[in-house]
Design an enzyme around this catalytic site. Structure first.
Site: not given
Lengths: 183, 308, 425
Positions: B59-60, B87, B109, B137
């Site tokens: 969604r975001t 890695k 995010r 957020h």
């Protein structure tokens, strides 16, 4: 930058007469008005567009749709501006495709605002044609753009500024030339 | 009228009331663009926006990507499993590499609280926090506030209840800061195990009684319950959670007739919210999604306009 | 011969305080008198300056063997000297850990080659510091450990801790406890409360410390062993220890400069240099710790010097290592926070940073004696200095005190009879 008033080019009565003449020219050039729409460029162009629509209604008893365009998102100088332009809503709630659009602004100067407005309009659809109406043409074009309807041609120097004041925003109808001082 | 001066958007705790209002006003101007036949303006043409997602998010990420594209920015999407993070490269190394490719805005995010703050200190590009750990957020809260303002005409004076896992919710934190700065009365509700320590110092009321939270509320913002919390004994079972805190029609009988139901998604139907409520007349959940794009366009625009 | 004239001597172990001249020959103090007039190769004018016995840190991490990128016995020695320390006790969480005779001997041998200051290893309580099986404590003692501790880890099994304390009694070996209920603190990154909730960082409740302090005090009561509580960070722990001392339990305790100078709010902005275990607490705890230091509940100021490289700290907060370096700043912070504020006197500072640590771990050090190797520092309290990254001599730079201005410039350090730091300019 400070400015000093140099000359008054239009007063309230003068502005009314100029707008009336432009309206008549619009009606003369566009025989049918059923597919006409007037779109003003924020801020003052929007009020001028509203006035022109009012005058058309007085003359032809027909109300053509009004659109309001904010061109800031289309500017080519966004990254150069020191002050952040305030983005307002664009309000065009009719389909402009196949419409005859009268684009209205207060002052025609470099032509860049009109270039933005044309880009923006094209994003809304494919109008039949776009004509440009301005209250003042002060010259100094930087793009191949010309107005179809001009209230008043005012040759200016680059040191001068045209200040259009409208009752709706400024409380008074007038146009003055100002000259830059100390700078 | 304030100008936007920040390089980044990391959280609403750092923003003033005026800055939050500025974003909401701009978002209002941008909303119309998504309704056009050609949903695109050239504003951010030539700018590169990197969507850096270290946690799964549909969604975001999609919302930010569409917002950037509707402003004509170029977007590159990197998610944790495709990046070289696996890695053993550090976050800072990865990001410095990305920056060396001359990007303008990084939307991030991350599962670690404060990761975007580390990034913002490291890079010149603007950083937009798309959710960091249990911290903030901001764009989710902004779109929640935008939706409330659109529906209720104001935020000041409204009673807003946030229900669920407050302790681990970045959505709750950003909403608490944003809403209270704009003058709303915020109540948080959930089992005590999901209410953060030190809550008494936050500008909110706390209740463990769901009726109390529903009654008189103008808005119920219902948080997603993370299934893994059950494993750390924060509540005994989803069934018991749903019984006590799940919003269903029965519990909504205590609500005001014009209550708004919001949820940041994705929804666990039948857990924190029943399907009848999620799809019901009070629900503005899908409008939140629509508004998310306008809000994110506004944020992308504003950070790209940062004072030069 | 070196003659030091006019310095103000603070030597509480010998109950000697005042202006004295000190004469050193062949590395040994041969005279301490009000006025010495004698020719010497070197004359140090210490007028207006203070002479303290070399500081003793009973809790630091020197990372050798295993993490020589963070610190070595050599770099740690220099960091100690810069901070006025002439004796260090290093904790066993090395790789491999100091849980056998071999590693103890390695440290003694390496340090003999370096030869700057005394370094005494602390042995592990359990093999591999896993909290399960006791190390060969007697053998460790014979090899030269001055105490045992699983520092960094708490011995969670109360039975194991009990047996360790009981068993050590026969060697009169100190048990140093890192008090942390790891089930309660599990995954925690900072003190639990409003600030951790704002930052969205998992909190460590203060009870993770106090529960274990209470347990270990009870075990000390049960076993009659000598217990030392490491890095006290909460006001409740201070109170528990105060009470236990009143009841005659054989307990001593330490705190570190960061626990009486920094509170949890310094983490705001995700400052990983303030990430330490136990975590920085609240202002109330700071006040309680200061009071504990004033009234003697807390015996010792140790550094818990915990070096970490840039890449271990310059990362996401949850990924960052716990720990703060402290050898170079401990004296300055203590002077600033405790002596300048008149919470303790300079003489009490020497007790807490020299005399008591020596006594608690049982070393014959901590005083300035005639016939013994010169081991003291000359301190100018009229001068101050700024903590700058470039000037830190420890291999690691993870200090939250960068850009702090601290009182007291150390002008000379004599260790093991040699002048290892001297004001040459």
């Amino acid at each position: 930058m400070a400015f000093r008033e140099k000359a008054r080019i239009l007063d309230e009565e003068g502005m009314r007469r100029v707008l009336l003449r432009i309206t008549h020219e619009i009606l003369e050039k566009n025989k049918t008005i059923s597919d006409l729409a007037v779109i003003g460029i924020r801020t003052r162009g929007a009020y001028l567009a509203e006035r022109i629509i009012g005058l058309i209604e007085e003359i032809d008893k027909f109300k053509v749709p009004l659109g309001i365009l904010d061109i800031n998102l289309y500017r080519d100088d966004l990254t150069l501006l020191s002050a952040q332009p305030i983005i307002h809503k664009t309000e065009i709630d009719f389909d402009i495709t196949d419409k005859k659009i009268i684009l209205v602004d207060d002052v025609l100067f470099t032509g860049r605002t009109i270039r933005c407005a044309l880009d923006a309009l094209i994003d809304f659809g494919r109008p039949k044609l776009i004509q440009l109406a301005v209250l003042i043409d002060r010259g100094h074009r930087e793009l191949p753009i010309r107005a179809d309807y001009v209230g008043k041609n005012v040759p200016t120097s680059l040191k001068e500024n045209i200040n259009v004041k409208l009752k709706e925003v400024d409380g008074i109808d007038e146009v003055v030339i100002e000259e830059r001082i100390n700078g | 009228m304030v100008n936007w001066t920040g390089k980044d958007l990391l959280g609403l705790e750092d923003l003033s009331k005026e800055e939050i209002e500025l974003i909401l006003e701009r978002a209002d101007s941008f909303k119309e663009i998504s309704l056009r036949p050609i949903k695109k303006v050239p504003t951010l043409r030539g700018k590169t926006v990197v969507l850096f997602f270290f946690e799964p998010s549909t969604r975001t990420r999609t919302s930010f990507e569409l917002a950037a594209k509707r402003l004509s920015a170029d977007t590159v999407s990197i998610s944790a499993n495709t990046s070289s993070m696996v890695k053993g490269e550090t976050l800072k190394d990865t990001v410095k590499n990305i920056e060396a490719m001359k990007v303008d805005i990084i939307v991030m995010r991350h599962s670690a609280s404060g990761a975007p703050h580390l990034l913002a200190k490291t890079v010149e590009a603007s950083v937009i926090n798309a959710g960091d750990g249990c911290h903030e957020h901001p764009t989710q809260a902004l779109l929640d506030m935008f939706t409330i303002k659109e529906k209720k005409g104001k935020i000041s004076g409204l009673k807003i209840s946030i229900i669920g896992d407050i302790a681990h919710s970045r959505v709750a934190r950003s909403n608490i800061w944003g809403l209270t700065k704009l003058g709303a009365e915020v109540t948080v509700c959930g089992p005590p195990t999901l209410i953060p320590q030190g809550i008494e110092k936050f500008p909110v009321k706390v209740t463990y009684d769901i009726k109390e939270a529903i009654k008189d509320a103008d808005v119920l913002n219902i948080l997603r319950i993370q299934l893994e919390r059950q494993k750390s004994n924060l509540f005994p079972s989803l069934r018991e959670y749903a019984l006590n805190f799940g919003i269903d029609l029965e519990k909504l009988k205590f609500a005001k007739p014009d209550v708004l139901i919001m949820h940041p998604g994705p929804i666990n139907r039948g857990v924190e919210i029943s399907p009848e409520v999620a799809d019901g007349p009070y629900s503005v959940i899908l409008e939140q999604v629509t508004n998310g794009i306008a809000v994110r366009m506004a944020v992308l625009y504003l950070v790209s306009q940062k004072s030069k | 011969m070196v003659l030091i004239k006019g310095g103000y001597l603070v030597d509480p172990g010998n109950k000697r305080e005042g202006v004295f001249d000190i004469l050193i020959a062949d590395g040994k103090v041969i005279k301490i008198e009000k006025e010495i007039n004698q020719d010497a190769e070197r004359l140090i004018n210490a007028q207006g300056k203070f002479i303290l016995p070399g500081l003793i840190d009973m809790h630091c991490h020197l990372r050798e063997p295993g993490r020589e990128d963070e610190e070595t016995l050599l770099s740690g020695s220099w960091a100690g000297i810069r901070g006025g320390f002439t004796t260090l006790c290093c904790m066993p969480n090395t790789q491999p850990p100091i849980d056998n005779q071999g590693v103890v001997e390695y440290i003694y041998n390496e340090n003999r080659k370096i030869g700057l200051i005394d370094i005494f290893p602390i042995g592990a309580i359990t093999k591999n510091r896993e909290g399960k099986e006791l190390t060969e404590i007697g053998e460790l003692k014979r090899a030269g450990v001055v105490a045992i501790s699983d520092d960094g880890n708490c011995v969670m099994d109360s039975e194991v801790m009990r047996r360790a304390m009981e068993y050590s009694k026969m060697f009169d070996l100190l048990v140093i406890s890192h008090c942390e209920d790891i089930n309660l603190s599990c995954g925690g990154l900072m003190n639990e409360g409003y600030i951790s909730s704002i930052l969205g960082l998992k909190g460590i409740p203060r009870q993770a410390e106090t529960i274990m302090v209470a347990r270990d005090l009870e075990l000390a009561r049960l076993t009659q062993a000598r217990l030392h509580i490491a890095h006290v960070s909460t006001k409740e722990a201070v109170e528990l220890i105060r009470q236990a001392k009143k009841e005659g339990i054989k307990v001593t305790s330490e705190t570190c400069p960061h626990y009486f100078s920094l509170n949890e709010e310094t983490i705001l902005g995700y400052n990983t240099n303030c990430k330490v275990n136990p975590p920085l607490r609240t202002q109330e705890d700071i006040e309680a710790i200061k009071e504990g230091l004033r009234d003697g509940t807390i015996d010792v100021i140790a550094t818990d010097h915990a070096p970490h490289t840039d890449f271990e700290k310059d990362t996401e907060f949850e990924q960052a290592s716990f720990g703060i370096i402290g050898l170079e700043t401990a004296l300055g912070i203590t002077l600033k926070e405790l002596v300048e504020t008149k919470i303790i006197t300079l003489s009490q500072l020497v007790e807490r940073m020299v005399l008591y640590p020596a006594k608690i771990v049982g070393m014959e050090k901590g005083t300035i004696d005639i016939g013994e190797p010169a081991e003291f520092i000359i301190l100018d309290l009229h001068k101050s200095w700024k903590v700058e990254k470039e000037k830190i001599v420890s291999k690691s730079k993870n200090t939250p005190f960068l850009n702090w201005t601290l009182p007291g410039v150390i002008e000379y350090v004599f260790a093991k009879g040699k002048m290892v730091l001297g004001n040459t300019n």
